[in-house]
Write a protein that holds these residues in place. Structure first.
Motif, short mmCIF file in Angstrom:
data_model
loop_
_atom_site.label_atom_id
_atom_site.label_comp_id
_atom_site.label_asym_id
_atom_site.label_seq_id
_atom_site.Cartn_x
_atom_site.Cartn_y
_atom_site.Cartn_z
N TYR A 308 35.28 43.53 35.08
CA TYR A 308 34.21 44.35 35.65
C TYR A 308 34.78 45.24 36.74
O TYR A 308 35.85 44.96 37.32
N LEU A 309 34.02 46.29 37.04
CA LEU A 309 34.29 47.16 38.18
C LEU A 309 33.03 47.25 39.03
O LEU A 309 31.94 47.45 38.49
N LEU A 310 33.19 47.11 40.32
CA LEU A 310 32.09 47.34 41.24
C LEU A 310 32.47 48.53 42.10
O LEU A 310 33.43 48.48 42.87
N LEU A 311 31.73 49.64 41.93
CA LEU A 311 32.04 50.91 42.61
C LEU A 311 31.07 51.08 43.77
O LEU A 311 29.85 51.17 43.58
N ILE A 312 31.61 51.11 44.99
CA ILE A 312 30.81 51.24 46.20
C ILE A 312 31.19 52.56 46.88
O ILE A 312 32.26 52.65 47.49
N PRO A 313 30.37 53.59 46.78
CA PRO A 313 30.68 54.87 47.43
C PRO A 313 30.63 54.73 48.95
O PRO A 313 30.09 53.76 49.51
N ALA A 314 31.17 55.72 49.62
CA ALA A 314 31.11 55.75 51.09
C ALA A 314 29.67 55.94 51.56
O ALA A 314 28.84 56.56 50.88
N HIS A 315 29.36 55.36 52.71
CA HIS A 315 28.10 55.56 53.42
C HIS A 315 26.87 55.00 52.69
O HIS A 315 25.76 55.45 52.95
N ILE A 331 36.09 47.53 43.50
CA ILE A 331 36.47 46.12 43.40
C ILE A 331 36.62 45.77 41.93
O ILE A 331 35.68 45.87 41.15
N ARG A 332 37.85 45.41 41.53
CA ARG A 332 38.14 45.04 40.14
C ARG A 332 38.23 43.51 40.07
O ARG A 332 38.94 42.89 40.86
N PHE A 333 37.55 42.94 39.11
CA PHE A 333 37.56 41.48 38.96
C PHE A 333 37.19 41.12 37.52
O PHE A 333 36.70 41.96 36.75
N SER A 334 37.40 39.86 37.19
CA SER A 334 36.99 39.33 35.88
C SER A 334 36.13 38.10 36.11
O SER A 334 36.19 37.47 37.18
N THR A 335 35.34 37.77 35.13
CA THR A 335 34.52 36.56 35.21
C THR A 335 35.29 35.36 34.66
O THR A 335 36.27 35.50 33.93
N LYS A 336 34.85 34.20 35.05
CA LYS A 336 35.49 32.98 34.57
C LYS A 336 35.21 32.77 33.09
O LYS A 336 34.25 33.28 32.53
N ARG A 337 36.05 31.96 32.46
CA ARG A 337 35.93 31.65 31.04
C ARG A 337 34.97 30.48 30.83
O ARG A 337 34.72 29.71 31.75
N GLU A 338 34.47 30.35 29.62
CA GLU A 338 33.58 29.22 29.32
C GLU A 338 34.29 27.89 29.53
O GLU A 338 33.70 26.91 29.98
#
Length: 438
Positions: A308-315, A331-338
């Motif tokens: 996943y990507l979480l994009l947080i713009p300025a302000h 913020i780049r991250f992945s979810t846990k596996r089953e």
């Protein structure tokens, strides 16, 4: 050559060899008592061990010297009354520290020693545990306000299992309370104090039955602010600082992603925040701020083992000091596996389903997860691995959470029963247990 060892260590407690006046004296009229022992003794933590019944307006002056304890009574004694002085674990020998447990001296100003007793148990309702620092109070004054306005007639301390025993009581009706007496006043004067009560007075007689009290506090003691673990984002000292719940670059699929800020937020432009896959395809989500305005929770239906990507713009965030996040953040991250999760099956015996039980998973004395139990078997196919304490909450009002008591309305707190043995859950494993509810 062997050197002498000095003999075996003394492991025997002091022995009371004489009391003046003698123990259980009748028609007592003096104000001085002397207790003599077979060895040198000393007093320890007398304030937290001594119990005088009936409770005096002025605490006796008690001193130790060599093999003797001297007691000077400072109150006028009531006629035809049995008094007891309980030392708890305050008396020990001077050399090895062997304790004389529960030393008790009794006398009467009348022609007999009262002999009735009242036993019972005090449990902390929210946890089902015991707190041996609570006091149990008996009042002859049956007015509801007596415990608030005046000191009790009799006091008992709890043992380490939450039990108590009043001895040498006269017959009669009494109100019974338990109190965590934070200020030492022996009255109920703080909503944050643990407090327990019986809805009706007890009649003390030769056939008195044990009583059970459940202690709770109306208000929680104030604690520190929120904390979190994970990635820390810092723009500059005068800008917003926050942390996320992401650990080892993996997001728990059972929980919201949280951003924890150092100062309360006053503004969030949520329409500009984007959650997406790696192809920048937007994924729907909702944001929620907690009551402190410092924790923002992002909720969505996470897919296991997915980037996943979480994009947080300025302000987009502004705090109460007027600072904003001055730089955009991705913020780049992945979810846990089953297979990172545990399967759980618990089979209950002696569980009263009519009392609306709720199963609680406990981590560090805090409810980590809870769920209603509607049958004698409870399952969950995806649960975070770890070690958990287990409790059963009997949820009288069926709101899913524990509710405190209220003395003003004579509402008892909801009961919580701790279950024996921690539950250790292994990832990618069928974890099963049979549980006998106490």
């Amino acid at each position: 050559m062997a050197f002498p060892t000095g003999g075996d260590r003394d492991s025997l407690a002091p022995v009371l060899i004489k009391a003046n006046p003698q123990n259980k004296t009748l028609h007592f009229t003096g104000n001085k008592i002397t207790l003599s022992f077979d060895e040198y003794i000393e007093l320890q933590d007398l304030q937290n061990n001594l119990v005088v019944s009936p409770w005096p307006l002025k605490t006796p002056i008690i001193n130790s010297n060599l093999k003797t304890i001297s007691i000077r009574l400072r109150d006028s004694l009531k006629p035809n009354t049995t008094y007891s002085i309980q030392f708890g674990n305050a008396v020990k020998d001077n050399n090895e520290g062997n304790v004389y447990h529960n030393l008790l001296y009794v006398f009467s100003t009348g022609d007999h020693i009262d002999s009735l007793t009242l036993a019972g148990q005090v449990t902390v309702a929210e946890t089902g545990a015991t707190d041996s620092t609570l006091l149990v109070l008996l009042y002859k004054d049956l007015d509801d306000s007596a415990v608030i306005k005046s000191k009790p007639d009799y006091i008992a301390r709890l043992d380490n299992r939450g039990g108590f025993l009043f001895q040498y009581l006269p017959a009669g009706k009494y109100n019974v309370f338990a109190l965590k007496d934070g200020d030492g006043g022996k009255t109920y004067n703080s909503k944050s104090e643990l407090f327990a009560f019986l809805n009706e007075p007890v009649t003390i007689s030769p056939n008195s039955s044990p009583v059970q009290l459940f202690a709770s506090s109306i208000e929680k003691e104030k604690r520190g602010g929120p904390s979190a673990t994970g990635i820390t984002r810092k723009n500059k000292p005068t800008a917003l600082v926050y942390r996320t719940s992401i650990e080892a670059n993996r997001q728990d699929i059972l929980s919201d992603l949280t951003l924890v800020f150092s100062t309360p937020l006053t503004q969030i432009d949520s329409n500009k925040i984007i959650l997406s896959d790696t192809l920048f395809m937007p994924i729907p989500f909702t944001l929620k701020t907690d009551s402190t305005a410092k924790i923002v929770s992002l909720h969505t239906r996470w897919q296991p083992d997915k980037p996943y990507l979480l994009l947080i713009p300025a302000h987009v965030f502004k705090d109460s000091l007027g600072f904003t996040n001055e730089k955009a953040d991705t913020i780049r991250f992945s979810t846990k596996r089953e297979e990172d999760y545990a399967a759980v099956e618990l089979r209950f015996q002696n569980l009263d389903l009519s009392l609306h039980p709720v199963l609680q998973f406990i981590v560090s004395d805090t409810v980590f997860y809870s769920a209603p139990v509607t049958s004698n078997k409870w399952k969950n196919k995806q649960f975070l691995p770890g070690t958990y304490g287990l409790r059963i909450l009997y949820d009288a009002n069926e709101n899913g959470v524990w509710d405190t008591g209220n003395y003003n309305t004579k509402t008892q707190p909801e009961r919580v029963i701790p279950l024996p043995d921690d539950l250790k859950l292994r990832a990618n494993w069928d974890n099963e247990r049979d549980i006998l509810v106490p």
